[in-house]
Design an enzyme around this catalytic site. Structure first.
Site, PDB file in Angstrom:
ATOM      1  CB  CYS A 423      -5.910  -1.839  -9.004  1.00  0.00           C
ATOM      2  SG  CYS A 423      -5.704  -0.305 -10.058  1.00  0.00           S
ATOM      3  CG  HIS A 467      -2.556   0.544  -7.257  1.00  0.00           C
ATOM      4  ND1 HIS A 467      -3.055  -0.581  -7.738  1.00  0.00           N
ATOM      5  CD2 HIS A 467      -2.382   0.244  -5.799  1.00  0.00           C
ATOM      6  CE1 HIS A 467      -3.319  -1.557  -6.898  1.00  0.00           C
ATOM      7  NE2 HIS A 467      -2.854  -0.986  -5.726  1.00  0.00           N
ATOM      8  CG  ASP A 483      -3.217  -2.962  -3.013  1.00  0.00           C
ATOM      9  OD1 ASP A 483      -4.438  -3.025  -3.499  1.00  0.00           O
ATOM     10  OD2 ASP A 483      -2.216  -2.606  -3.217  1.00  0.00           O
TER      11      ASP A 483
END
Lengths: 704, 345
Positions: A423, A467, A483
């Site tokens: 991520c 994250h 995202d």
């Protein structure tokens, strides 16, 4: 005067030999007390401590000798020197605690007398206290309290070495005592006023603890992903939001430099100190949620988007981030409320702000920049974002915990060559592309998701839920969340990391001991969740029971308790406890074996005689007293004589013919009846009225 | 100042704990205070509390309260460990001055076990391990003696620090019965008894004067004529012949024989002589001013003589607060008797 448990008559030499069993208890307790520190202490220190305690034990067995003064001093100096070298001058509570452990270890070489034994007892108790600074989970609490119980057994053995019944008896005795004092302990715990710290001593260890940090290099978060330590736990007043909506914002990284994302603003320095660890009390409203965060040694708090602060231990800063007033060096509880989501968005971004969110290095990653230009040509801002996400979705990008090394032009590499990343990689790349396209963007770091705790009443967010994602400024809509991970690996956002990397098998691959690793084994999962639930309740209600929770609880009690009332109440509890102890022992003695019914009846009779002016003389037999009473008060003559006879026949009965219990009782009853009769007769003759004027029989002076 | 306080305290104790051969420990006569270790423990709790406050650590609060409560519980336990314990003086011993005289005491536990307490007089203490509830244990307590006469230990201290040594509970027992301390034997010089003993005076002496010779090692002051030189030549031992003839009357040990000597010293001489005679099984009598013990020869006689020497001129000790006569029949009602005592004294 020797004051340490040796009576003066015992010479020092005699106390040289401490009872082995007592010493053994202390050593066992020491080992138990070391276990909570194992993860914190350097290995050499643990080994040294074990060796020193072992030395003491061997010396007790007579196999080796304890070191003399010079050797002892030498050992001490060497170990202290080693310690000083390893800590390198940093003085924190953490290093101080390590030094304390070393001191306890060294004390073992100097345990010769009873006095030393007590000193060791004190410092071991304090070691348990120090342990509580670092671990407050229920199992560690039990370990520490258990160690203290062992210490108390050791003391008991020291004071009564040849106690019959051995360990079981001492445990029973101690256990009974603990049970008896438990109510007082609970009352004190609830009512003792939780004062503000008298002076502040930071607990900040200076060591990096597990958790997200304020810089992001590609790869940082994938390290975190290997940790199943808890980050925080949340209880919602209403329903728990969907997994995909659970974005816990922590901090914003807006400055890219040399492949590393940083916070651009300098956080103002605040002197380390304490924060309220129990912010937010009372029932949770439907839109509120309550976070119990583990210590991070940082000021940031994690919050869902669109939250407002409820508890007063954190403040909302610009960027909708929440900060504690001081670093959280112990677990801390705070409360937030989900605000209105359709609040009018910010209309414009200040010039300075815009510049900050458009900052890019002067060169590097040319292909990414080219991509941005290309996207920008054909789209507006929203369009750029959507087509970028579309690119992620459609092209074979992979979400992996084992990303390849991408040293130069990492973003280009990721976007066009490797297409494998975590991520943090994707968030960084997305921000880069958006900024290149002239869209203000920033990296947000925090946690995403979280696993429901046992019973589903709360949420556990672990380090592997860490994250990174992106927020982009879209005119008219304000900051919107973008995202890239959701586009590449929807599983990660929908159900968590475990499912997202299930094919790869890299979930907690280096973490063999974590229960979460064995999430597919139902029993392990169940046990781990149950344990967590117990610990959560423990942390919320016991560990987190501090000033605010206490005042909240007290305010629910009738009478509106304040700090001062609590103080009075505590004093009252202590006083009452002492009083009860006193009364109990008084009662026990009164009803003790020494005073049977006969002597009570006899004493009552003596009192009665005193009241009517015939007090018992020294050494007078009951018969003689009865005779005198008969002369003074002819009305009771018969009863008195009978009374005296019964008493005599009880006390002077030949021991050969034991009296049956029933006879005994009958006699006693007769005595009591006679007493009542005598009283009645005396009342009738008007003699006993004076008793009220002279309630104390002793006050009637009697002259022989 | 401190001496004044101490003497006040002692007389208060003495009033509170009357002399008695039977002593039941109750709240009235039990005292309890923290030991120095207990005071340190209190300090430790304070430090722990400060730590708890400063680090806002609930668990430290909890442990502090737990240990504090344990301290209070220990107070209760320490007190109960002694309360209800009954001490009876079984026998006050006998012995020579300077020795430790053994007092035999019986400790009977009440409803609770009594664990790990000590009995002590002055610097001597006897640990007692465990007296189970309702049972009793005999304890021999040595009491140091300095002078001959009646020895009544001023106070026998009964102390316990069970269970943790953080608190001590103690009481005193003040026995009425006194031990008899014999004079310390000191080797007597040769003297002649002044007691007339018709039948023995003339013919007890043989013409040579050495048929009743008693041999003893030489000591300073012996005349050289008396040394058995033959024996010295044979064995190398300096032995002196003590002719009974020189000691005057063989049957009477006489207080007045040591004219000009301090009375206590005379008693010590006599004590030595009594022991010597007792050992040799000789018949002897004892003549003390105001008391004459006819010649006889037996161990009981020896003891009787020693006792006479021990208590000569001494008053049997009596305490103003002695337990009232007859109380031994129902010692259990001492409390009410105590109330009466206040009136009668």
């Amino acid at each position: 005067m020797s004051v340490w448990g040796v009576s003066r008559s015992e010479p020092e030499t005699q106390s040289d030999s401490l009872p082995s069993r007592a010493l053994l208890w202390l050593i066992v307790s020491f080992v138990v007390l070391l276990t909570p520190q194992v993860d914190r202490l350097p290995l050499w220190l643990i080994l040294v401590c074990t060796a020193l305690a072992g030395w003491r034990w061997l010396a007790q067995q007579g196999r080796v000798r304890l070191p003399g003064r010079w050797l002892r001093t030498g050992i001490m100096l060497i170990l202290v020197a080693v310690y000083l070298i390893t800590v390198q001058g940093s003085f924190t509570v953490d290093t101080a605690a390590s030094f304390f452990v070393l001191a306890v270890g060294l004390k073992w070489l100097e345990t010769r007398t009873v006095r030393d034994f007590y000193v060791l007892f004190y410092i071991l108790v304090y070691l348990a206290t120090v342990n509580f600074l670092f671990h407050q989970e229920i199992h560690w609490a039990l370990v520490n309290i258990g160690a203290i119980v062992l210490l108390l057994i050791g003391l008991q053995v020291l004071n009564a070495p040849d106690l019959p019944g051995g360990m079981k008896a001492s445990l029973c005795r101690l256990g009974g005592m603990l049970l008896k004092v438990l109510p007082v302990v609970v009352l004190l715990f609830v009512f003792f006023p939780r004062m503000d710290p008298l002076w502040s001593v930071p607990l900040v260890s200076g060591q990096a603890s597990t958790g997200i940090s304020d810089t992001m290099r590609p790869g940082d978060i994938s390290n975190l992903a290997q940790s199943s330590e808890r980050a925080f736990r949340v209880t919602f007043g209403g329903a728990i939001p969907e997994n995909r909506d659970r974005y816990w914002r922590g901090l914003i990284l807006d400055s890219l430099d040399d492949g590393t994302w940083r916070q651009s603003g300098v956080e103002p320095y605040r002197s380390p100190g304490r924060v309220n660890v129990d912010g937010g009390v009372g029932e949770l409203a439907a839109n509120e949620y309550d976070v119990l965060m583990e210590a991070t040694d940082q000021r940031w708090a994690f919050a869902l988007e669109g939250s407002e602060a409820v508890s007063d231990n954190l403040v909302k800063e610009s960027n909708n981030l929440f900060r504690f007033r001081r670093p959280a060096d112990s677990s801390i509880r705070y409360r937030l409320a989900l605000g209105d989501t359709d609040k009018p968005p910010m209309q414009s971004l200040e010039q300075r702000q815009a510049g900050r969110y458009l900052q890019l290095p002067a060169q590097g990653n040319p292909r990414a920049r080219a991509l941005a230009d290309e996207l920008k040509k054909s789209n507006n801002d929203i369009g750029v974002i959507q087509s970028l996400l579309g690119r992620f979705r459609e092209q074979p990008y992979f979400y992996t915990l084992r990303p390849p090394e991408m040293p130069n032009d990492g973003i280009d590499n990721l976007l066009f060559e490797e297409k494998r990343g975590f991520c943090a990689h994707y968030a960084g790349a997305t921000t880069f592309v958006l900024r290149s396209a002239g869209i203000p963007a920033r990296v947000v770091v925090g946690y995403q998701g979280g696993e429901a705790g046992a019973g589903g009443d709360y949420l556990i967010v672990r380090q592997y839920d860490a994250h990174a994602w992106v927020e982009a400024w879209v005119k008219g809509r304000g900051w919107v969340r973008v995202d890239p991970t959701a586009a590449i690996a929807p599983d990660r956002i929908e159900s968590g990391l475990r499912d997202a990397v299930a094919d790869e098998g890299s979930f907690l691959e280096n973490n063999w001991t974590s229960a979460q690793r064995y999430g597919d084994v139902a029993i392990v999962q169940w046990a781990s969740l149950q344990l967590d639930r117990i610990n959560y309740q423990w942390q919320r209600w016991v560990v987190g029971y501090q000033g605010q929770s206490q005042l909240d609880l007290m305010s629910r009690l009738p009478g509106g308790f304040g700090m001062r009332e609590l103080g009075y109440l505590t004093a009252g509890i202590v006083g009452a406890a002492l009083l009860i102890v006193g009364l109990l022992s008084a009662l026990q003695i009164r009803r003790g074996a020494g005073r049977d019914g006969y002597s009570r009846a006899l004493a009552a009779w003596h009192r009665l005689c005193g009241q009517v002016g015939v007090p018992v003389r020294q050494g007078e037999t009951p018969a003689a007293l009865a005779a005198r009473l008969a002369i003074a008060e002819p009305a009771v003559a018969d009863s008195a004589r009978l009374f005296a006879r019964t008493v005599n026949s009880h006390y002077y009965r030949p021991q050969i013919e034991p009296q049956s219990a029933r006879d005994n009782d009958d006699d006693l009853k007769r005595l009591r009846r006679l007493l009542v009769t005598m009283k009645r007769q005396l009342h009738r003759s008007g003699k006993l009225r004076s008793a009220f004027l002279h309630p104390s029989p002793q006050s009637g002076k009697h002259s022989d | 100042m401190s001496r004044l306080i101490r003497s006040r305290f002692q007389s208060w104790i003495n009033r509170r704990i009357p002399r008695s051969d039977v002593q039941v420990l109750t709240q009235r006569n039990l005292f309890i205070l923290p030991t120095a270790a207990g005071v340190m423990f209190g300090l430790l709790l304070l430090i722990m509390l400060l730590t708890g406050i400063n680090y806002q650590n609930s668990l430290i609060y909890l442990v502090t309260f737990l240990l504090g409560a344990v301290f209070v519980g220990a107070m209760h336990q320490t007190h109960r460990n002694l309360s209800g314990l009954e001490f009876t003086l079984v026998q006050a011993g006998e012995g020579f001055a300077g020795d430790n005289i053994v007092f035999r005491l019986r400790a009977a536990a009440g409803k609770d076990d009594a664990i790990a307490f000590t009995l002590s007089v002055d610097d001597l203490s006897v640990p007692v391990g465990h007296v189970p509830a309702g049972q009793s244990v005999d304890v021999a307590l040595p009491v140091p003696s300095a002078f001959r006469g009646y020895l009544q230990p001023d106070r026998i201290r009964i102390e316990t620090r069970f269970p943790f040594g953080l608190l001590k509970a103690w009481s005193w027992m003040r026995p009425v019965s006194a031990a008899v301390v014999f004079p310390r034997p000191i080797v007597a010089p040769d003297v002649v008894s002044a007691v007339e003993d018709g039948e023995q005076t003339s013919n007890s002496r043989s013409p040579e004067g050495n048929d009743h010779a008693e041999l003893r090692p030489w000591r300073e002051g012996d005349m050289s004529q008396r040394i058995m030189w033959k024996r010295f030549a044979r064995s190398g031992q300096m032995v002196v012949a003590d002719w009974e003839a020189d000691k005057g009357n063989p049957h009477w040990l006489d207080f007045n024989a040591f004219a000009g000597t301090d009375h206590e010293l005379r008693l010590s001489y006599l004590s030595w002589l009594v022991i010597e005679r007792g050992k040799s099984g000789a018949r002897f009598g004892l003549n003390l001013p105001g008391q004459v013990i006819e010649p006889e020869s037996s161990t009981t006689h020896t003891t009787r003589c020693l006792r006479a020497l021990a208590v000569w001129g001494e008053e049997k000790p009596r305490d103003a607060f002695a337990a009232p006569h007859g109380t031994r029949h129902y010692t259990t009602i001492k409390k009410s008797a105590g109330a009466a005592r206040g009136v009668h004294s």
